[in-house]
Design a protein around this motif. Structure first.
Motif, short mmCIF file in Angstrom:
data_model
loop_
_atom_site.label_atom_id
_atom_site.label_comp_id
_atom_site.label_asym_id
_atom_site.label_seq_id
_atom_site.Cartn_x
_atom_site.Cartn_y
_atom_site.Cartn_z
N ILE A 30 0.81 -1.22 0.00
CA ILE A 30 0.00 0.00 0.00
C ILE A 30 0.85 1.27 0.00
O ILE A 30 0.32 2.37 -0.15
CB ILE A 30 -0.96 0.03 1.21
CG1 ILE A 30 -0.17 0.07 2.52
CG2 ILE A 30 -1.92 -1.15 1.17
CD1 ILE A 30 -1.04 0.33 3.75
N HIS A 31 2.13 1.10 0.17
CA HIS A 31 3.03 2.26 0.32
C HIS A 31 4.46 1.75 0.14
O HIS A 31 4.73 0.55 0.30
CB HIS A 31 2.86 2.84 1.74
CG HIS A 31 3.49 4.17 1.97
ND1 HIS A 31 4.84 4.32 2.20
CD2 HIS A 31 2.95 5.42 2.02
CE1 HIS A 31 5.10 5.60 2.39
NE2 HIS A 31 3.99 6.30 2.28
N ASN A 36 -6.61 11.54 1.05
CA ASN A 36 -5.81 10.34 0.77
C ASN A 36 -6.37 9.16 1.54
O ASN A 36 -6.97 9.33 2.61
CB ASN A 36 -4.35 10.58 1.15
CG ASN A 36 -3.69 11.64 0.31
OD1 ASN A 36 -3.87 11.68 -0.90
ND2 ASN A 36 -2.91 12.50 0.95
N LEU A 37 -6.18 7.96 1.02
CA LEU A 37 -6.71 6.78 1.68
C LEU A 37 -5.88 6.40 2.90
O LEU A 37 -4.65 6.52 2.90
CB LEU A 37 -6.75 5.60 0.71
CG LEU A 37 -7.68 5.73 -0.50
CD1 LEU A 37 -7.60 4.46 -1.36
CD2 LEU A 37 -9.11 5.97 -0.07
N PRO A 68 -0.95 4.71 5.97
CA PRO A 68 -1.29 5.52 4.79
C PRO A 68 -1.17 4.71 3.50
O PRO A 68 -0.32 3.83 3.38
CB PRO A 68 -0.25 6.63 4.84
CG PRO A 68 0.94 5.99 5.48
CD PRO A 68 0.39 5.04 6.51
N VAL A 69 -2.02 5.05 2.55
CA VAL A 69 -1.92 4.52 1.20
C VAL A 69 -1.33 5.61 0.32
O VAL A 69 -1.91 6.69 0.21
CB VAL A 69 -3.29 4.08 0.64
CG1 VAL A 69 -3.15 3.55 -0.79
CG2 VAL A 69 -3.92 3.01 1.55
N SER A 70 -0.19 5.37 -0.28
CA SER A 70 0.42 6.41 -1.12
C SER A 70 -0.28 6.48 -2.47
O SER A 70 -0.94 5.54 -2.91
CB SER A 70 1.91 6.12 -1.32
OG SER A 70 2.09 4.98 -2.13
N ASP A 74 -3.76 0.31 -7.27
CA ASP A 74 -3.59 -1.12 -6.99
C ASP A 74 -4.45 -1.55 -5.81
O ASP A 74 -5.04 -2.65 -5.84
CB ASP A 74 -2.11 -1.41 -6.66
CG ASP A 74 -1.20 -1.25 -7.87
OD1 ASP A 74 -1.72 -1.24 -9.00
OD2 ASP A 74 0.01 -1.11 -7.66
N VAL A 75 -4.53 -0.71 -4.77
CA VAL A 75 -5.35 -1.04 -3.60
C VAL A 75 -6.82 -1.11 -3.99
O VAL A 75 -7.53 -2.04 -3.61
CB VAL A 75 -5.12 -0.01 -2.47
CG1 VAL A 75 -6.13 -0.21 -1.35
CG2 VAL A 75 -3.69 -0.12 -1.94
#
Length: 218
Positions: free
Chosen positions: A170-171, A191-192, A203-205, A211-212
């Motif tokens: 996710i990052h 941001n997610l 955090p999701v970059s 992709d997530v």
């Protein structure tokens, strides 16, 4: 430690039938390397050289488990993939290390069933399904199970290649086990954020947002 080459031959010979001929071999006993057979890699090993703390060699000897990962840069002029096997030589704890040649496919690409991590001064094998997430922090890799942080010598990039499908990148600094996700929300910047069942927020970059979304279907 004085061990003759003849005493080492049975351990070397058992590998000849299945490892690539270009692979290098090293043997360590207790806390030092006692044998090295370099092929195409530029090994910087000498008899009597100390085993580095946190290396795959040390982990294999302490846990008595097959251990694999990137071989340390103080041994090689560039990173290579290696596998360390715990062995016993003349009633001494040791490890046999196979260093695979560049671009050589991994011998066993099956997903990890467990990871061995260091907690305080102990090494513990943790079943992969019990790991909630993994983190790269200050050039070290950590994974978390039951809120306990375990340190491993395997970088996230290498872990990602051998993790089951339930793990999601996710990052740049985080890989999460989907089974531990409670919900996904947005932060104040839209941001997610991934919220785990234990309350951890990850955090999701932007790089991994698509992709997530695709993997989780939202």
């Amino acid at each position: 430690m004085e061990i003759s080459k003849d005493e080492l031959l049975p351990y070397i010979a058992m590998l000849e039938d299945w490892i690539p001929k270009e692979a290098s071999i090293a043997i360590a006993v207790r806390d030092e390397y006692i044998y090295c057979d370099a092929k195409k890699q530029n090994l910087r090993l000498e008899n009597g050289q100390k085993v580095k703390e946190g290396s795959i060699t040390e982990i294999a000897m302490q846990t008595c488990c097959r251990t694999e990962g990137i071989v340390e840069d103080f041994i090689l002029s560039e990173p290579y993939y290696g596998i360390a096997y715990p062995i016993n030589i003349l009633e001494e704890t040791g490890a046999l290390i196979v260093i695979l040649p560049s671009k050589q496919p991994v011998i066993n690409p099956t997903p990890y069933r467990f990871l061995t991590g260091k907690l305080e001064e102990e090494w513990r094998p943790i079943p992969i399904e019990k790991i909630a997430y993994m983190e790269s922090l200050q050039k070290k890799t950590w994974f978390y199970a039951d809120k306990e942080p375990y340190k491993t010598s395997i970088p996230l990039k290498e872990l990602q290649q051998r993790l089951p499908e339930s793990f999601l990148r996710i990052h740049r600094s985080y890989i999460v086990n989907v089974a531990f996700i409670d919900r996904i929300i947005r932060d104040f910047s839209s941001n997610l954020l991934v919220l785990l069942q234990d309350g951890t927020e990850l955090p999701v970059s932007q790089t991994y947002t698509a992709d997530v979304r695709s993997a989780l279907g939202f």
